[in-house]
Each structure stands twice: as C-alpha cells, then as structure tokens.
Write a protein that holds these residues in place. Structure first.
Motif, PDB file in Angstrom:
ATOM      1  N   GLU A 272     132.971  -3.442  69.798  1.00  0.00           N
ATOM      2  CA  GLU A 272     132.924  -4.042  68.461  1.00  0.00           C
ATOM      3  C   GLU A 272     134.225  -4.784  68.156  1.00  0.00           C
ATOM      4  OE1 GLU A 272     133.110  -1.641  64.619  1.00  0.00           O
ATOM      5  OE2 GLU A 272     130.969  -2.060  64.807  1.00  0.00           O
ATOM      6  N   LYS A 273     135.347  -4.202  68.531  1.00  0.00           N
ATOM      7  CA  LYS A 273     136.647  -4.828  68.288  1.00  0.00           C
ATOM      8  C   LYS A 273     136.763  -6.157  69.033  1.00  0.00           C
ATOM      9  CE  LYS A 273     139.999  -3.030  66.749  1.00  0.00           C
ATOM     10  NZ  LYS A 273     140.657  -3.037  65.412  1.00  0.00           N
ATOM     11  N   ILE A 274     136.333  -6.176  70.297  1.00  0.00           N
ATOM     12  CA  ILE A 274     136.404  -7.404  71.097  1.00  0.00           C
ATOM     13  C   ILE A 274     135.529  -8.493  70.484  1.00  0.00           C
ATOM     14  CG2 ILE A 274     135.881  -8.431  73.346  1.00  0.00           C
ATOM     15  CD1 ILE A 274     136.562  -5.663  74.578  1.00  0.00           C
ATOM     16  N   ARG A 275     134.306  -8.118  70.088  1.00  0.00           N
ATOM     17  CA  ARG A 275     133.405  -9.108  69.480  1.00  0.00           C
ATOM     18  C   ARG A 275     133.993  -9.660  68.185  1.00  0.00           C
ATOM     19  NH1 ARG A 275     128.096  -9.378  71.599  1.00  0.00           N
ATOM     20  NH2 ARG A 275     127.261  -7.545  72.669  1.00  0.00           N
ATOM     21  N   LYS A 276     134.518  -8.783  67.316  1.00  0.00           N
ATOM     22  CA  LYS A 276     135.044  -9.213  66.021  1.00  0.00           C
ATOM     23  C   LYS A 276     136.254 -10.127  66.168  1.00  0.00           C
ATOM     24  CE  LYS A 276     133.390  -5.614  62.876  1.00  0.00           C
ATOM     25  NZ  LYS A 276     133.771  -4.506  61.957  1.00  0.00           N
ATOM     26  N   LYS A 277     137.036  -9.928  67.226  1.00  0.00           N
ATOM     27  CA  LYS A 277     138.223 -10.752  67.437  1.00  0.00           C
ATOM     28  C   LYS A 277     137.909 -12.047  68.194  1.00  0.00           C
ATOM     29  CE  LYS A 277     142.179  -8.810  68.483  1.00  0.00           C
ATOM     30  NZ  LYS A 277     143.069  -9.187  67.363  1.00  0.00           N
ATOM     31  N   GLY A 278     136.614 -12.299  68.432  1.00  0.00           N
ATOM     32  CA  GLY A 278     136.213 -13.573  69.029  1.00  0.00           C
ATOM     33  C   GLY A 278     136.339 -13.638  70.539  1.00  0.00           C
ATOM     34  N   GLY A 279     136.438 -12.466  71.186  1.00  0.00           N
ATOM     35  CA  GLY A 279     136.533 -12.453  72.638  1.00  0.00           C
ATOM     36  C   GLY A 279     135.219 -12.073  73.286  1.00  0.00           C
ATOM     37  N   ASP A 280     135.176 -12.176  74.588  1.00  0.00           N
ATOM     38  CA  ASP A 280     134.056 -11.680  75.381  1.00  0.00           C
ATOM     39  C   ASP A 280     134.553 -10.536  76.250  1.00  0.00           C
ATOM     40  OD1 ASP A 280     131.589 -13.205  74.901  1.00  0.00           O
ATOM     41  OD2 ASP A 280     132.810 -14.934  75.469  1.00  0.00           O
ATOM     42  N   PHE A 281     133.617  -9.750  76.780  1.00  0.00           N
ATOM     43  CA  PHE A 281     134.007  -8.625  77.618  1.00  0.00           C
ATOM     44  C   PHE A 281     133.140  -8.550  78.858  1.00  0.00           C
ATOM     45  CE2 PHE A 281     130.921  -7.018  74.534  1.00  0.00           C
ATOM     46  CZ  PHE A 281     129.992  -6.393  75.356  1.00  0.00           C
ATOM     47  N   LEU A 282     133.680  -7.909  79.874  1.00  0.00           N
ATOM     48  CA  LEU A 282     132.948  -7.531  81.077  1.00  0.00           C
ATOM     49  C   LEU A 282     133.441  -6.148  81.470  1.00  0.00           C
ATOM     50  CD1 LEU A 282     131.833  -9.491  84.127  1.00  0.00           C
ATOM     51  CD2 LEU A 282     133.228  -7.468  84.519  1.00  0.00           C
ATOM     52  N   ILE A 283     132.525  -5.168  81.433  1.00  0.00           N
ATOM     53  CA  ILE A 283     132.893  -3.771  81.656  1.00  0.00           C
ATOM     54  C   ILE A 283     131.886  -3.150  82.615  1.00  0.00           C
ATOM     55  CG2 ILE A 283     133.307  -1.529  80.569  1.00  0.00           C
ATOM     56  CD1 ILE A 283     133.864  -3.006  77.940  1.00  0.00           C
ATOM     57  N   GLU A 284     132.381  -2.364  83.557  1.00  0.00           N
ATOM     58  CA  GLU A 284     131.491  -1.703  84.509  1.00  0.00           C
ATOM     59  C   GLU A 284     130.744  -0.561  83.822  1.00  0.00           C
ATOM     60  OE1 GLU A 284     131.465   0.203  89.029  1.00  0.00           O
ATOM     61  OE2 GLU A 284     133.370  -0.369  88.105  1.00  0.00           O
ATOM     62  N   LEU A 285     129.492  -0.372  84.229  1.00  0.00           N
ATOM     63  CA  LEU A 285     128.682   0.731  83.723  1.00  0.00           C
ATOM     64  C   LEU A 285     128.751   1.902  84.687  1.00  0.00           C
ATOM     65  CD1 LEU A 285     125.268  -0.592  82.344  1.00  0.00           C
ATOM     66  CD2 LEU A 285     127.180   0.394  81.085  1.00  0.00           C
ATOM     67  N   LYS A 286     129.140   3.061  84.150  1.00  0.00           N
ATOM     68  CA  LYS A 286     129.174   4.279  84.966  1.00  0.00           C
ATOM     69  C   LYS A 286     128.575   5.430  84.160  1.00  0.00           C
ATOM     70  CE  LYS A 286     132.906   3.223  88.198  1.00  0.00           C
ATOM     71  NZ  LYS A 286     134.224   3.665  88.739  1.00  0.00           N
ATOM     72  N   ALA A 287     128.685   6.626  84.716  1.00  0.00           N
ATOM     73  CA  ALA A 287     128.002   7.787  84.140  1.00  0.00           C
ATOM     74  C   ALA A 287     128.624   8.289  82.839  1.00  0.00           C
ATOM     75  CB  ALA A 287     127.955   8.921  85.158  1.00  0.00           C
ATOM     76  N   ASN A 288     129.748   7.719  82.386  1.00  0.00           N
ATOM     77  CA  ASN A 288     130.291   8.150  81.095  1.00  0.00           C
ATOM     78  C   ASN A 288     129.398   7.685  79.935  1.00  0.00           C
ATOM     79  OD1 ASN A 288     131.284   5.447  81.730  1.00  0.00           O
ATOM     80  ND2 ASN A 288     132.480   5.595  79.844  1.00  0.00           N
ATOM     81  N   GLN A 289     128.517   6.703  80.215  1.00  0.00           N
ATOM     82  CA  GLN A 289     127.491   6.296  79.259  1.00  0.00           C
ATOM     83  C   GLN A 289     126.136   6.471  79.959  1.00  0.00           C
ATOM     84  OE1 GLN A 289     127.660   5.557  76.166  1.00  0.00           O
ATOM     85  NE2 GLN A 289     129.847   5.206  75.805  1.00  0.00           N
ATOM     86  N   PRO A 290     125.702   7.715  80.146  1.00  0.00           N
ATOM     87  CA  PRO A 290     124.541   7.976  81.012  1.00  0.00           C
ATOM     88  C   PRO A 290     123.246   7.322  80.562  1.00  0.00           C
ATOM     89  CG  PRO A 290     125.172   9.963  79.802  1.00  0.00           C
ATOM     90  CD  PRO A 290     126.256   8.959  79.596  1.00  0.00           C
ATOM     91  N   SER A 291     122.930   7.352  79.266  1.00  0.00           N
ATOM     92  CA  SER A 291     121.660   6.763  78.821  1.00  0.00           C
ATOM     93  C   SER A 291     121.651   5.256  79.032  1.00  0.00           C
ATOM     94  CB  SER A 291     121.406   7.099  77.345  1.00  0.00           C
ATOM     95  OG  SER A 291     122.429   6.576  76.523  1.00  0.00           O
ATOM     96  N   LEU A 292     122.783   4.613  78.805  1.00  0.00           N
ATOM     97  CA  LEU A 292     122.884   3.167  79.026  1.00  0.00           C
ATOM     98  C   LEU A 292     122.830   2.850  80.518  1.00  0.00           C
ATOM     99  CD1 LEU A 292     123.314   0.301  77.943  1.00  0.00           C
ATOM    100  CD2 LEU A 292     125.775   0.757  77.936  1.00  0.00           C
TER     101      LEU A 292
END
Length: 201
Positions: A62-82
C-alpha cells in the motif's frame, strides 16, 4: 543502545550502486515494520521497488502504491494463501506472453531462463487486500552441469504492480538477485552471520 547490534534495512539503488537510506529495526521488531519507515525517507515515484518475500505485506504494498511507485516481490510461503492460490490457478491460464533469454554459461553450468507473464485478474483471489490487480511472473530456470550433463530445473513466482505489457520484466528479477548476492559477500567476507546480536557484558 542496550549493547545491541540491530538489523538494518537498506534502500539500495541498482543503477547507481548507492545506498539511498537505511532504517534500523527496533528492539522486539523486524524488517516488516522497518520497511514502511524506510520508504518514507525516499522518493520512489516512477520507480520500481524490488524486495524479498518478507516484504509482501499489505502495509508495504500500500505504501509503495500511494507513493507512486511500482513493486516486484517474490511469492513464498510467508503468504501461503496467496502463494499456493496463484500456483494452483496458473495451470488453467495462458500467459499474456512468454520469452526465454539466451543460455548463460557460468560456474560450469549452462542456464536457460524462461519468463511467463500472466494477468492476475482471474488468478489472484484477494486483489482488494493488495490494492488492485497485479501481474504474475513465473520464472523457470533450466540448468545443465557441463561436466556431467546433469539437468535441474527451478520455478519461482513473483507479483508486480507493473502492467502485463511491461517489456522483459525478468530484468528487474535479475537486478534484485544481484542485490541479494551482496548478502553472500557480507557473510563470506565479513562473517556477518556470526555477529552476536546481544551484548555479552
């Protein structure tokens, strides 16, 4: 303070090789709490922020989006449902496009990297939590050991706020790996992992 050596999170610019800002993790806290504070110290408008899987958090995205940036983040088991929800749904979807990079010879191995880019609209179930739709990037590495011919493969998943038509997003994946490799240098050369986090006095 209290004889403690805190973990420090850094914002590093790949293009310039400069550390732009740092934030020390407070006692009984961690990187997840430090990253939003760090993001407030820098201008990320129009920039792409890459981070490891720990930063796949609602407040950080949310912080990255609000500040007008883009993101690229790896998906791992810390967000299991996602993570596992995306993994399960990919099988029924066709990528918007895919491409492979030329084989690379390094460390006695020949590696071919393939990227498949998907629109997350029907793949990510809880888009509202993450502030909107995301692009899903599936990375697959095929490696042949030159001396023995042994073959191995690996897959990783990334999510990004960049649009699906972003050309060759694998560039951002590789740039992030080059930053992560610095952790190996810190440990190998400076024995960082052996530093005691608490004072012995």
């Amino acid at each position: 303070e209290n004889g403690r050596s805190p973990d420090i999170v850094s914002a590093y610019s790949f293009n310039t090789g400069i550390t732009l800002a740092t934030e020390a993790c407070q006692e009984k806290s961690n990187e997840i709490k430090a990253v939003p504070i760090l993001l407030d110290k820098i201008d990320i408008a129009g920039k792409v922020v890459t981070a490891d899987a720990m930063s796949m958090q609602k407040d950080i995205v949310e912080k990255i989006r609000k500040k007008g940036g883009d993101f690229l983040i790896e998906l791992k088991a810390n967000q299991p449902s996602l993570r596992y929800g995306v993994e399960d749904r990919l099988a029924g979807h066709t990528p918007v496009y895919s491409y492979s990079e030329d084989p690379v010879l390094a460390h006695g191995r020949i590696e071919t990297r393939t990227y498949r880019i998907y629109d997350g609209l029907d793949i990510i179930a809880d888009k509202e939590k993450w502030g909107g739709n995301m692009t899903v990037i599936e990375y697959e590495s095929s490696t042949v050991k030159k001396s023995t011919g042994a073959y191995t493969s690996e897959k990783r998943l990334y999510v990004s706020s960049m649009p699906t038509h972003t050309p060759k997003p694998g560039i951002f994946v590789r740039n992030h790996w080059s930053i992560e490799s610095m952790h190996w240098g810190l440990d190998y050369n400076l024995q960082q992992d052996n530093i005691k986090r608490k004072s012995t006095r």
